[in-house]
Design a protein around this motif. Structure first.
Motif, PDB file in Angstrom:
ATOM      1  N   GLY A  50      11.988  -2.522  -2.216  1.00 20.02           N
ATOM      2  CA  GLY A  50      10.557  -2.751  -2.008  1.00 20.02           C
ATOM      3  C   GLY A  50       9.740  -1.487  -2.199  1.00 20.02           C
ATOM      4  N   ALA A  51       8.443  -1.649  -2.211  1.00 17.00           N
ATOM      5  CA  ALA A  51       7.513  -0.529  -2.387  1.00 17.00           C
ATOM      6  C   ALA A  51       7.140   0.068  -1.028  1.00 17.00           C
ATOM      7  CB  ALA A  51       6.254  -1.009  -3.109  1.00 17.00           C
ATOM      8  N   VAL A  52       6.590   1.270  -1.060  1.00 19.49           N
ATOM      9  CA  VAL A  52       6.091   1.911   0.153  1.00 19.49           C
ATOM     10  C   VAL A  52       4.566   1.893   0.132  1.00 19.49           C
ATOM     11  CG1 VAL A  52       8.126   3.334   0.524  1.00 19.49           C
ATOM     12  CG2 VAL A  52       6.261   4.216  -0.877  1.00 19.49           C
ATOM     13  N   SER A  53       3.976   2.166   1.279  1.00 20.72           N
ATOM     14  CA  SER A  53       2.526   2.144   1.406  1.00 20.72           C
ATOM     15  C   SER A  53       1.944   3.529   1.155  1.00 20.72           C
ATOM     16  CB  SER A  53       2.128   1.657   2.804  1.00 20.72           C
ATOM     17  OG  SER A  53       2.453   0.294   2.961  1.00 20.72           O
ATOM     18  N   GLY A  54       0.632   3.584   0.956  1.00 17.76           N
ATOM     19  CA  GLY A  54      -0.015   4.869   0.766  1.00 17.76           C
ATOM     20  C   GLY A  54      -1.402   4.751   0.190  1.00 17.76           C
TER      21      GLY A  54
ATOM     22  N   HIS B  65      -5.720   1.753  -1.609  1.00 13.94           N
ATOM     23  CA  HIS B  65      -4.701   1.644  -0.559  1.00 13.94           C
ATOM     24  C   HIS B  65      -3.624   0.683  -1.032  1.00 13.94           C
ATOM     25  CE1 HIS B  65      -3.329  -0.219   3.455  1.00 13.94           C
ATOM     26  NE2 HIS B  65      -2.563   0.802   3.151  1.00 13.94           N
ATOM     27  N   HIS B  66      -2.379   1.138  -0.989  1.00 11.24           N
ATOM     28  CA  HIS B  66      -1.203   0.323  -1.297  1.00 11.24           C
ATOM     29  C   HIS B  66      -0.634  -0.138   0.043  1.00 11.24           C
ATOM     30  CE1 HIS B  66      -1.056   1.911  -5.465  1.00 11.24           C
ATOM     31  NE2 HIS B  66      -1.628   2.957  -4.880  1.00 11.24           N
ATOM     32  N   ASN B  67      -0.594  -1.450   0.282  1.00 10.50           N
ATOM     33  CA  ASN B  67      -0.144  -2.006   1.558  1.00 10.50           C
ATOM     34  C   ASN B  67       1.067  -2.899   1.324  1.00 10.50           C
ATOM     35  OD1 ASN B  67       0.146  -3.013   4.124  1.00 10.50           O
ATOM     36  ND2 ASN B  67      -1.648  -4.342   4.015  1.00 10.50           N
ATOM     37  N   TYR B  68       2.234  -2.370   1.630  1.00  7.68           N
ATOM     38  CA  TYR B  68       3.470  -3.124   1.438  1.00  7.68           C
ATOM     39  C   TYR B  68       4.264  -3.159   2.734  1.00  7.68           C
ATOM     40  CZ  TYR B  68       2.054  -2.728  -3.367  1.00  7.68           C
ATOM     41  OH  TYR B  68       1.318  -2.811  -4.511  1.00  7.68           O
TER      42      TYR B  68
ATOM     43  N   GLY C 177       1.247  -6.731   1.161  1.00  5.14           N
ATOM     44  CA  GLY C 177       1.932  -7.005  -0.090  1.00  5.14           C
ATOM     45  C   GLY C 177       1.089  -6.773  -1.329  1.00  5.14           C
ATOM     46  N   SER C 178      -0.017  -6.017  -1.190  1.00  3.72           N
ATOM     47  CA  SER C 178      -0.882  -5.791  -2.353  1.00  3.72           C
ATOM     48  C   SER C 178      -1.529  -4.414  -2.261  1.00  3.72           C
ATOM     49  CB  SER C 178      -1.953  -6.876  -2.428  1.00  3.72           C
ATOM     50  OG  SER C 178      -2.833  -6.792  -1.328  1.00  3.72           O
ATOM     51  N   LYS C 179      -2.390  -4.138  -3.218  1.00  2.00           N
ATOM     52  CA  LYS C 179      -3.203  -2.929  -3.173  1.00  2.00           C
ATOM     53  C   LYS C 179      -4.642  -3.334  -3.428  1.00  2.00           C
ATOM     54  CE  LYS C 179      -2.614  -1.643  -8.015  1.00  2.00           C
ATOM     55  NZ  LYS C 179      -2.238  -0.575  -8.936  1.00  2.00           N
ATOM     56  N   ASP C 180      -5.566  -2.489  -2.976  1.00  4.31           N
ATOM     57  CA  ASP C 180      -6.974  -2.773  -3.168  1.00  4.31           C
ATOM     58  C   ASP C 180      -7.704  -1.446  -3.342  1.00  4.31           C
ATOM     59  OD1 ASP C 180      -9.278  -4.227  -3.470  1.00  4.31           O
ATOM     60  OD2 ASP C 180      -9.294  -5.047  -1.438  1.00  4.31           O
TER      61      ASP C 180
END
Length: 179
Positions: free
Chosen positions: A38-42, A66-69, A160-163
């Motif tokens: 999976g991906a990480v957040s940041g 913002h990457h929210n995983y 589970g997405s980025k914005d």
């Protein structure tokens, strides 16, 4: 006024986050993926160039993503991420540097509100700069997603997405001193 260019780097966090990478760059990541592969957040801060508005209207100074995983953070649910922004004023050939403190609320992925929240916190008075001999207050007014008409101090990002949102600022000329 002329062209201004912004650059931004993430200089730290308020707590020691597992998997923290990207300090002193424009892309910071944290956490351990909740699922294998999976991906990480940041966060990302994309440098920006625009014509400065000195008349008190808000204008974008950078693009923020913002990457929210789904990640594991060892119990950390709220922390600060520090973003140093440098604004280069091309006509006057000078820089103004300031730090933006971003509060990150890492929400449980199964709750009724699984979106993480990014919030810009105003913890000090507006900055002061002198441009062409005139005094201006500079303040960060918040985030604005494409299509929105007003800046807000925060925005939500679905799990589970980025914005992406733009970080906005305003220059307001100080009233001349009377003698």
């Amino acid at each position: 006024m002329g062209l201004i260019k912004t650059t931004g780097t993430f200089t730290g966090t308020s707590v020691n986050l597992p998997g923290l990478t990207g300090l002193n760059t424009s892309q910071i990541r944290w956490g351990q993926p909740a699922t294998p592969g999976g991906a990480v957040s940041g966060y990302d801060f994309l440098d920006y160039e625009m014509e400065a508005n000195l008349g008190g209207r808000e204008f974008p100074i950078g693009e923020f993503t913002h990457h929210n995983y789904p990640i594991l953070l060892s119990g950390q649910t709220q922390f600060w991420v520090y973003l140093a922004i440098s604004v280069h004023f091309e006509n006057g050939d000078f820089n103004h540097d300031f730090t933006v403190n971003l509060r990150h609320d890492e929400t449980p992925n199964q709750s009724s509100h699984p979106n993480d929240v990014v919030k810009w916190e105003a913890i000090h008075e507006p900055e002061t700069v002198f441009i062409d001999g005139n005094k201006y207050s500079v303040e960060i007014t918040g985030f604005r997603k494409p299509g929105e008409k007003e800046s807000k101090p925060n925005f939500d990002v679905p799990e589970g997405s980025k914005d992406t949102a733009y970080l906005y600022a305003r220059f307001q000329r100080a009233a001349p001193q009377t003698s």
